[in-house]
Motif scaffolding. Structure first.
Motif, PDB file in Angstrom:
ATOM      1  N   ASN A1277      39.493  39.023  35.235  1.00 21.73           N
ATOM      2  CA  ASN A1277      40.681  38.955  34.398  1.00 21.73           C
ATOM      3  C   ASN A1277      40.668  37.746  33.468  1.00 21.73           C
ATOM      4  O   ASN A1277      41.460  37.669  32.532  1.00 21.73           O
ATOM      5  N   HIS A1278      39.806  36.773  33.749  1.00 19.28           N
ATOM      6  CA  HIS A1278      39.562  35.648  32.842  1.00 19.28           C
ATOM      7  C   HIS A1278      40.841  34.865  32.538  1.00 19.28           C
ATOM      8  O   HIS A1278      41.243  34.701  31.384  1.00 19.28           O
ATOM      9  N   ALA A1279      41.476  34.381  33.572  1.00 16.96           N
ATOM     10  CA  ALA A1279      42.668  33.552  33.392  1.00 16.96           C
ATOM     11  C   ALA A1279      42.252  32.113  33.083  1.00 16.96           C
ATOM     12  O   ALA A1279      41.120  31.697  33.346  1.00 16.96           O
ATOM     13  N   ASP A1280      43.177  31.340  32.507  1.00 16.34           N
ATOM     14  CA  ASP A1280      42.953  29.918  32.255  1.00 16.34           C
ATOM     15  C   ASP A1280      43.308  29.154  33.525  1.00 16.34           C
ATOM     16  O   ASP A1280      44.483  28.908  33.808  1.00 16.34           O
ATOM     17  N   VAL A1281      42.312  28.773  34.289  1.00 22.29           N
ATOM     18  CA  VAL A1281      42.524  28.194  35.606  1.00 22.29           C
ATOM     19  C   VAL A1281      42.759  26.700  35.482  1.00 22.29           C
ATOM     20  O   VAL A1281      41.993  25.987  34.824  1.00 22.29           O
ATOM     21  N   TYR A1282      43.830  26.224  36.102  1.00 28.68           N
ATOM     22  CA  TYR A1282      44.150  24.801  36.158  1.00 28.68           C
ATOM     23  C   TYR A1282      43.682  24.163  37.468  1.00 28.68           C
ATOM     24  O   TYR A1282      43.199  23.040  37.479  1.00 28.68           O
ATOM     25  N   SER A1283      43.849  24.872  38.584  1.00 29.06           N
ATOM     26  CA  SER A1283      43.527  24.313  39.888  1.00 29.06           C
ATOM     27  C   SER A1283      43.150  25.439  40.835  1.00 29.06           C
ATOM     28  O   SER A1283      43.622  26.576  40.688  1.00 29.06           O
ATOM     29  N   THR A1284      42.292  25.118  41.815  1.00 30.15           N
ATOM     30  CA  THR A1284      41.842  26.092  42.805  1.00 30.15           C
ATOM     31  C   THR A1284      41.850  25.448  44.188  1.00 30.15           C
ATOM     32  O   THR A1284      41.839  24.233  44.333  1.00 30.15           O
ATOM     33  N   GLU A1285      41.823  26.307  45.204  1.00 28.92           N
ATOM     34  CA  GLU A1285      41.741  25.819  46.581  1.00 28.92           C
ATOM     35  C   GLU A1285      41.433  26.989  47.494  1.00 28.92           C
ATOM     36  O   GLU A1285      41.800  28.136  47.210  1.00 28.92           O
ATOM     37  N   PHE A1286      40.734  26.694  48.606  1.00 30.05           N
ATOM     38  CA  PHE A1286      40.498  27.692  49.638  1.00 30.05           C
ATOM     39  C   PHE A1286      41.752  27.859  50.488  1.00 30.05           C
ATOM     40  O   PHE A1286      42.533  26.923  50.674  1.00 30.05           O
ATOM     41  N   LEU A1287      41.916  29.057  51.012  1.00 35.76           N
ATOM     42  CA  LEU A1287      43.028  29.358  51.904  1.00 35.76           C
ATOM     43  C   LEU A1287      42.452  30.020  53.141  1.00 35.76           C
ATOM     44  O   LEU A1287      41.857  31.106  53.052  1.00 35.76           O
ATOM     45  N   LEU A1288      42.612  29.379  54.294  1.00 34.76           N
ATOM     46  CA  LEU A1288      42.008  29.838  55.536  1.00 34.76           C
ATOM     47  C   LEU A1288      43.067  30.452  56.433  1.00 34.76           C
ATOM     48  O   LEU A1288      44.061  29.808  56.759  1.00 34.76           O
ATOM     49  N   ASN A1289      42.835  31.706  56.819  1.00 33.73           N
ATOM     50  CA  ASN A1289      43.736  32.430  57.709  1.00 33.73           C
ATOM     51  C   ASN A1289      42.914  32.972  58.866  1.00 33.73           C
ATOM     52  O   ASN A1289      42.490  34.118  58.867  1.00 33.73           O
ATOM     53  N   GLY A1411      47.572  31.671  28.592  1.00 35.41           N
ATOM     54  CA  GLY A1411      47.050  31.194  29.857  1.00 35.41           C
ATOM     55  C   GLY A1411      46.970  32.223  30.954  1.00 35.41           C
ATOM     56  O   GLY A1411      46.402  31.940  32.012  1.00 35.41           O
ATOM     57  N   GLY A1412      47.544  33.403  30.758  1.00 39.06           N
ATOM     58  CA  GLY A1412      47.471  34.422  31.784  1.00 39.06           C
ATOM     59  C   GLY A1412      46.154  35.170  31.746  1.00 39.06           C
ATOM     60  O   GLY A1412      45.274  34.928  30.913  1.00 39.06           O
ATOM     61  N   GLY A1413      45.974  36.122  32.662  1.00 45.61           N
ATOM     62  CA  GLY A1413      44.750  36.908  32.704  1.00 45.61           C
ATOM     63  C   GLY A1413      44.786  38.060  31.726  1.00 45.61           C
ATOM     64  O   GLY A1413      45.822  38.414  31.145  1.00 45.61           O
ATOM     65  N   SER A1414      43.627  38.666  31.562  1.00 46.12           N
ATOM     66  CA  SER A1414      43.524  39.792  30.631  1.00 46.12           C
ATOM     67  C   SER A1414      44.040  41.080  31.225  1.00 46.12           C
ATOM     68  O   SER A1414      44.307  42.039  30.503  1.00 46.12           O
TER      69      SER A1414
END
Length: 1470
Positions: A1277-1289, A1411-1414
């Motif tokens: 979707n090619h969004a403009d990413v500002y920050s990322t993080e893993f999420l563990l469940n 800034g959103g996705g396609s």
């Protein structure tokens, strides 16, 4: 998955002044009050009352009336003035994307917002004229005479909202009463494009016209600076008259040829308007125009000479460089604005007006706040009714202002997104005509205050190293408001204003970066849990307002001394003075604590307090019983002790008076008669349960539900039983079991809020008695005659508004009990307190009939652990009512189970921080009862509320402390209420404020673990949603990392430094690039300053800087990370600090960067003056590598350094004493903005191409030297990413990202899923719109009841707020909450008519260019992420609504409460 904003945004985005909660007139006369201040913090609306100050020194104060959370981001705000002459109030018009308008007024009956009309213009697709992207949100404005409001959307579509004529509305009512507030009728759209008006930049309503006139600033033919020689001065002014009845819109006057950089209009008070451009200010009216230039770029310069490039004479690049330097600051005549020819030159000739905010101080004086924080005074010099000249002068400085509003009386509110918002009073100061100093500024302006010595100077470094400090209001005032104007000597007749800050609103500021670290007080002397709770340190602020914001979810106090005392159950600090000293102390307002009374299970101790010691003294107090209550009466000349079987009044340690229970509860005639007839209750042994005092009264509550009121004689200092209160307090509970008193308290109305008269002439203020009965009735009596002024039934239900209702009877009670599933809980403790602002007049509010200042606050603690907080208000026709305050309150009587505590003691892996066992929201109280059973004491004796005033030496605060297993600080400040959990090791049995020389403004804790702790609060401000304090840095902190091996913070920051010459360019290069390089250098040289970056090491606690490293000129620090790298030679691990930089030499040169490795170590430094060695931290560069591209992300992977260079990932190995060696790489799309590593998995976000999931293969077996970074999947979707993080469940791994469209999405790698294209495409698990840009995410460990390892992501936003995204471990609970969320969307009230479901689904509407996705694929499921903000409104509903909602989803209230409480427990991170 659940997402919840747990800290509301603090940055102020919009503000306005309105007569919102009260009318501008009272009985036809002007109101003595000031209008309200409406403050918008992105998605939060605050309404403030401005209390009247005693004098200009004390100034006015802000007091919060009510706070509202909106399901939408407010894009613009306007105030629609009232037109009626019968005391009508104003309305507030709010605009939301893309084209929505809500008109709200104040509901004075229910003390809340009331939406009068909604306007939606997004359904008509013809308004977009084929365009799909509109970068600017809608803007709204209102006519100054209240005739209409209008909304500008879609660049040139103007929606008109005509105000309704209240006289015609009132004619239809028989009672003839006027409407309460202004309102609007049916709206319609005016297509400005059909009038030839395109690309509207700004618009305002003009003053002084018979019909509404809109002045529009627009640009018919857009241009840009590179094309100024061909097309400039492209902006127009068009004044359109609006005939609302005939719908005719003639153009009455226009002006063209305005500068192309004109961007803002400010309506003057008479017909005209000011036009703000980047370099000048112009005034336009019908037939008049004039301008003033504020910097040299407003005027035309010389025509540059013709360039002759002759390689035989000189290298062409050198010729271009010389010419560029000669004309670097020259404005070509063909590019200069045309109005600059007739413009005057301002005495202040060094400012830029872009991004300025304005507000009128008076009809001729305009305050302009610049982007640098400088305040400018723009005055209109009048000639009759015409403006003949514009005069500009400096007027101090402030934080970077995002909005301004004039309140009246030359008072302004300066709202800020980056620093604290200020309420500023301007006073007129006379000017001396013969003073030469009048033409010069005697203080540094805001720009000069940012300047520091050169970064290469060793002396300058010594001046910076070691600095650091904590913020305070006084410190902010010294920084921000140097009040000196530089009005020229020739400016006769001008006015000079002196600014003075009267109040401050705390703003955390935008969160650029944040990290978790161990607080310095985690060792000895701390009250917090044995499992150390980390602190969150965030980079906030800008330039001189830059700071590190240190926040925590709970309060940690510093323990000065700890005294072991067996079976301690209570403690009271007693003030005592003899009569002569007491009168003197009251006059000087200086009364100290003289005695400390400590209550144990079977005994009581009295300690005399001195400056150094606390010695036990022999006294006439009862020492062989448990003390229930102790306090001072008769102006601290007597002390009273209440115990189980009676009470004693002492003068110092000597007995003065004594009462037994039999004397207090003598059997009345009515009780004897009913007992004789068999109607009364059997007589049992009675004892005292609790007591409350209000000088000179004492209220005692018995175990059997009866109470006794004792009244004191101020002359004889004797207490006597008040017979007037006998029926309500003693006889009525005897006649009916349901009338038993479960809680009672006394309230001193120092602000005369409840009534204007005084009950007893000998009393300093009226005193009231608050009574809660077993049937659920809340009553308030006026003393001493016990007149009931307020009664309401069924109080424990938790109504939104509690009003006086004396007509309720037993029939209504029976009907209500049939509707309820469970019996109503009983109120076990109640308090009514007021916290008026200091130095304020409450009489003005009382005289107007709208008392807001110091409104009483009702605290009620129920036996199920619930805490109700109500604020008093005055509805029409009633004396008092109470509105429930929606406080973020952890359950005061809830406690985590043992498995929660064990899980909370473990820290999160991978250096992400630690979770902690803390109570969740709400509370049913089962865990606390179990704990209290071990103490063998009743619940009411352990959950006691204690008022405190001025606790805290640095930031004094007031409120109520709630003791118990989960103690709470309920802090009241500026009318707002903040509830904080107390991070203390053990159960708090009691608390008392305490102050002496060694413990100023402190407090004492009686711990159930047989300890007495004397504590103080330092640094933290408790008047914020979270305890917070700021570390002032005087620079802009950009990135931060916690270095655990040395317990230091590494901070990358930037500040203004003196100009440093750039390295000379090599000859023979391109002439264009050489000229651009020379121009940039010459401009910086003339400006005399530039932006310099540096790395600082900071010690937590003292926040000093033992060492710093300045970066090279034109080198910016982009990333910093604490890493453990393996030496490729011997395999040893070394803790290092990695720094990534970027070197930018101009747009014509390729970007480069450096990766710097630092080793932190201690060295001994011998002081020459004292000949004493001292150990200090210092950094040593152990590796540096230059790369082609900026180093914008860093991480540690398998003992190697993972570097993000532009859009490329490089894995580098390190050798001690050598450089970095590239071992593997991966080519990303464009530019890496965020980088995360979990074991062998790598997640990174791209600035325009979404997130990428990469797998690292380490060498093994035959492939000992093969290392690879392999792409597993990515987001298409090619969004403009500002920050990322893993999420563990548990065993499931998800990937969290925040994009430029203010959305948070969750994706996962599912190779077997058909939509994942064999794993190449990441599967979207859900998405939610939060309305804020996210600056950074941090992974936190959760405390789940099933013991599975789960982690949540805590994020900080650019609006100064915090939130989390957390997995849900129980599928049944998730399905239950999904159904509840759907029902709450339909049944719960929503402010301003905004739909929460539509707001959270805005991710489907944000285009790629914003800034959103396609959105190439179908959007993710809408119910995969729960809206925690909506679900937590369930706590603020009354029990009937809670029960009905639970039944509608096929569940019970108890089950829903347990679900929400378990989530609250699991997400209590620190």
């Amino acid at each position: 998955m659940v997402g919840q904003p747990i800290h509301p945004p603090s940055s102020v985005t919009h503000c306005g002044t309105a007569w919102f909660t009260h009318s501008p007139t009272v009985d036809g006369q002007p109101s003595p009050l000031l209008p309200n201040l409406v403050v918008i913090r992105s998605t939060v609306l605050d309404v403030y009352y401005i209390s009247v100050g005693i004098d200009e020194i004390a100034g006015h104060k802000l007091e919060l009336v009510r706070q509202f959370r909106l399901n939408g981001v407010v894009e613009s705000l306007a105030v629609l003035k009232s037109r009626a002459k019968k005391g009508q109030r104003d309305a507030v018009v709010l605009a939301f994307r893309e084209a929505k308008v809500s008109v709200v007024i104040w509901d004075d009956v229910n003390h809340t917002l009331k939406t009068t009309s909604l306007h939606f213009f997004e359904g008509d697709h013809s308004l977009t004229v084929g365009r799909s992207v509109f970068p600017y949100g809608p803007r709204v404005a209102a006519d100054p005479q209240g005739r209409c409001a209008c909304l500008l959307s879609y660049a040139n579509q103007l929606a008109l909202l005509p105000a309704m004529d209240t006289e015609h509305i009132d004619a239809g009512h028989d009672h003839g009463a006027s409407t309460s507030a202004a309102t609007v009728g049916n709206s319609y759209v005016l297509h400005l494009g059909k009038m030839g008006i395109q690309e509207v930049r700004d618009f305002v309503f003009l003053h002084g016209y018979n019909e509404p006139v809109i002045l529009i600033l627009h640009e018919p033919e857009p241009t840009w600076p590179a094309k100024y020689r061909e097309r400039k001065d492209t902006c127009w002014l068009t004044a359109v008259s609006v005939n609302l009845q005939s719908r005719i819109y003639p153009v009455i006057w226009s002006a063209k040829g305005l500068p192309s950089d004109a961007y803002k209009l400010v309506a003057a008070r008479k017909h005209g308007a000011l036009v703000l451009c980047l370099n000048l200010v112009a005034y336009y009216s019908q037939g008049t125009s004039l301008a003033v230039g504020v910097n040299p770029l407003a005027f035309a310069g010389e025509v540059p000479q013709r360039v002759e490039l002759d390689p035989a004479v000189e290298v062409p690049s050198m010729t271009a460089t010389k010419l560029a330097r000669a004309y670097a600051n020259n404005v070509h005549p063909e590019c200069a604005p045309a109005i600059g020819k007739n413009a005057t030159k301002s005495p202040v000739f060094d400012i830029e007006l872009d991004a300025a905010q304005c507000s009128w101080l008076d009809p001729q004086s305009l305050i302009v706040a610049l982007k640098s924080g400088q305040l400018i005074l723009l005055q209109l010099i009048m000639d009759g009714n015409n403006v003949k000249q514009l005069q500009v002068s400096k007027c101090g400085g402030a934080p970077i202002v995002s909005c301004m509003s004039s309140i009246g009386g030359r008072m302004l509110f300066l709202g800020s997104r980056l620093g604290d918002s200020l309420l500023v009073q301007f006073t007129e100061v006379p000017l001396k005509k013969d003073s030469q100093a009048a033409g010069r500024a005697t203080e540094e302006d805001s720009l000069d205050m940012d300047m520091v010595p050169g970064m290469g100077d060793e002396e300058a470094m010594e001046g910076i190293v070691g600095e650091g400090g904590l913020d305070s209001i006084d410190d902010d005032l010294q920084i921000f408001l140097p009040a000196t104007s530089d009005v020229p000597e020739s400016g006769g007749g001008l006015t000079h204003f002196q600014p003075h800050v009267t109040d401050v609103l705390h703003v955390t500021g935008l969160i650029r970066d944040m990290t978790l670290g161990v607080p310095p007080e985690s060792g000895e002397g701390s009250t917090q849990h044995t499992s150390v709770s980390p602190q969150l340190v965030a980079c906030a602020g800008w330039r001189r307002g830059g700071c590190l914001a240190v926040v925590r979810q709970g309060v940690v106090a510093e323990c000065i001394i700890e005294v072991p005392i067996e079976d301690v159950r209570g403690v009271w600090a007693l003030q005592y003075m003899d009569e002569e000293e007491g009168d003197m102390a009251i006059a000087t307002r200086h009364i100290t604590d003289s005695y400390l009374l400590v209550s144990c299970t079977n005994m009581t101790k009295l300690l005399e307090v001195s400056e150094e010691n606390m010695d036990e003294v022999i006294s006439d107090f009862v020492m062989d019983q448990l003390t229930i209550f102790a306090g001072s009466i008769f102006s601290a000349t007597r002390t009273v002790q209440v115990y189980r079987s009676g009470l004693r009044v002492c003068s110092g340690p000597k007995l003065w008076q004594e009462f037994t229970v039999e004397q207090l509860m003598s059997v009345t005639d009515a009780e004897q008669a009913h007992t004789h007839l068999g109607l009364g209750r059997p007589q049992v042994q009675n004892s005292i349960k609790s007591a409350s005092s209000a000088d000179p009264l004492l209220l005692v509550l018995m175990d059997d539900g009866r109470a006794c009121l004792l009244e004191g004689d101020t002359k004889s200092k004797q207490l006597s039983i008040n017979s007037s209160a006998a029926y309500a307090l003693t006889e009525l509970p005897t006649l009916d079991v349901e009338e038993e008193i479960t809680a009672c308290a006394l309230y001193v109305d120092k602000c005369l809020w409840l009534c204007k008269g005084v009950g007893n002439q000998n009393w300093p203020a009226p005193i009231y008695c608050v009574v809660c009965r077993r049937r659920g009735t809340l009553e308030i009596y006026n003393l001493p005659h016990m007149h009931r002024i307020f009664v309401t039934p069924f109080f424990p239900i938790g109504w939104h508004v509690v009003q006086h209702n004396p007509a309720a009877g037993k029939k209504q009670q029976m009907e209500l009990e049939e509707k309820l599933e469970d019996a109503l809980p009983a109120v076990v403790e109640v308090r009514l307190e007021s916290f008026p602002p200091r130095y304020s007049h409450c009489d003005a509010a009382l005289s107007s009939g709208v008392a807001v200042c110091g409104a009483p606050i009702l605290f009620a603690l129920l036996d199920d652990g619930s805490l109700f907080v109500y604020r008093a208000f005055r509805p029409p026709g009633q004396q008092v009512a109470f509105s429930r305050v929606e406080v973020e309150c952890p359950g005061v009587a809830s406690e985590a189970s043992p498995e929660y505590g064990e899980e909370g003691e473990e820290g999160a892996t991978d250096g992400t921080g630690a979770g902690e066992a803390t109570p969740g929201e709400g509370g049913e109280g089962e865990g606390m009862r179990d704990s209290l059973e071990e103490m063998a004491l009743p619940l009411s004796e352990q959950c006691r509320m204690t008022r405190f005033d001025g606790v805290g030496e640095d930031n004094p605060c007031s409120g109520v402390f709630i003791s118990g297993v989960s103690p709470l600080w309920v802090v009241v400040h500026q009318g707002g209420i903040a509830v904080h959990k107390f991070l203390v090791d053990g159960t708090v049995a009691a608390m008392t404020p305490f102050s002496n020389i060694n413990c100023p403004q402190g407090f004492i804790l009686a711990m159930a673990s047989n300890r007495l702790k004397i504590c103080v609060l330092h640094r933290e401000r408790l008047d914020c949603p979270w305890p917070c304090y700021k570390v002032t840095m005087r620079c802009t902190p950009n990135k931060i990392a916690w270095y655990p091996d040395a317990r230091l913070y590494a901070v990358l920051c930037s500040r203004l430094v003196p100009y440093r010459p750039r390295p000379a360019e090599e000859g023979g290069g391109d002439t264009h690039s050489a000229a651009a390089y020379a121009v940039a250098d010459e401009v910086a040289k003339k400006r005399e300053y530039e932006e310099g970056h540096e790395l600082r090491l900071m010690i937590p606690g003292s926040w000093t800087t033992p060492w710093l490293m300045p970066l090279e000129p034109d080198e910016a620090g982009l990333a910093v990370r604490a890493v453990h790298l393996r030496d490729q030679d011997d395999g040893s691990l070394h803790p290092l600090i990695a720094v990534g930089t970027s070197i930018m030499l101009g747009e014509d040169y390729p970007n480069s960067g450096r990766c710097i490795l630092l080793q932190v170590q201690k060295h001994k430094e011998i002081s020459s003056s004292q000949d004493v060695s001292e150990e200090k931290w210092e950094g040593k560069v152990v590796g540096s590598q230059e790369v082609r591209g900026s180093v914008n992300a860093l991480a540690c992977l398998d003992g190697c350094l993972l570097v993000g260079v532009g859009g490329r990932l490089e894995l580098c190995g390190w050798r001690k004493g050598g450089s970095l060696t590239r071992m593997a790489f991966f080519d990303g799309p464009l530019y890496i903005t965020s980088l995360n590593v979990l074991k062998s998995f790598v997640l990174f976000g791209d600035v325009h191409k979404g997130i990428h999931f990469v797998w690292y293969t380490s060498p093994s077996g035959d492939s000992a030297d093969v290392r690879e970074l392999v792409l597993l999947g990515k987001d298409f979707n090619h969004a403009d990413v500002y920050s990322t993080e893993f999420l563990l469940n548990g065993s499931k791994l998800s990937y969290l990202f925040a994009d430029g469209g203010k959305n948070i999405g969750i994706q996962s790698y599912r190779r077997d899923h058909p939509d994942c294209w064999n794993g190449r495409r990441l599967l979207s698990e859900g998405c939610i719109h939060i309305g804020h840009h996210v600056g950074r995410m941090v992974r936190m460990k959760m405390c789940c009841p099933d013991g599975v390892n789960r982690q949540a992501a805590l994020y900080g936003t650019l609006d100064g707020g915090f939130g989390y995204m957390a997995p849900i471990w129980d599928d049944e609970m998730f399905d239950r909450l999904v159904r509840l969320q759907k029902q709450m969307v339909l049944q719960a009230p929503h402010h301003a008519g905004l739909n929460p479901a539509a707001f959270r689904m805005r991710y489907r509407c944000v285009p790629k260019s914003l800034g959103g996705g396609s959105q190439h694929m179908r959007p993710p499921p809408r119910d995969r992420i729960l809206d925690g903000d909506l679900l937590w409104e369930y706590w603020y509903m009354d029990r009937l609504k809670q029960q009905n909602l639970a039944v509608s989803i096929g569940s019970s209230r108890q089950q829903v409460v347990e679900d929400l409480q378990s989530i609250g427990l699991a997400t209590s991170f620190f």
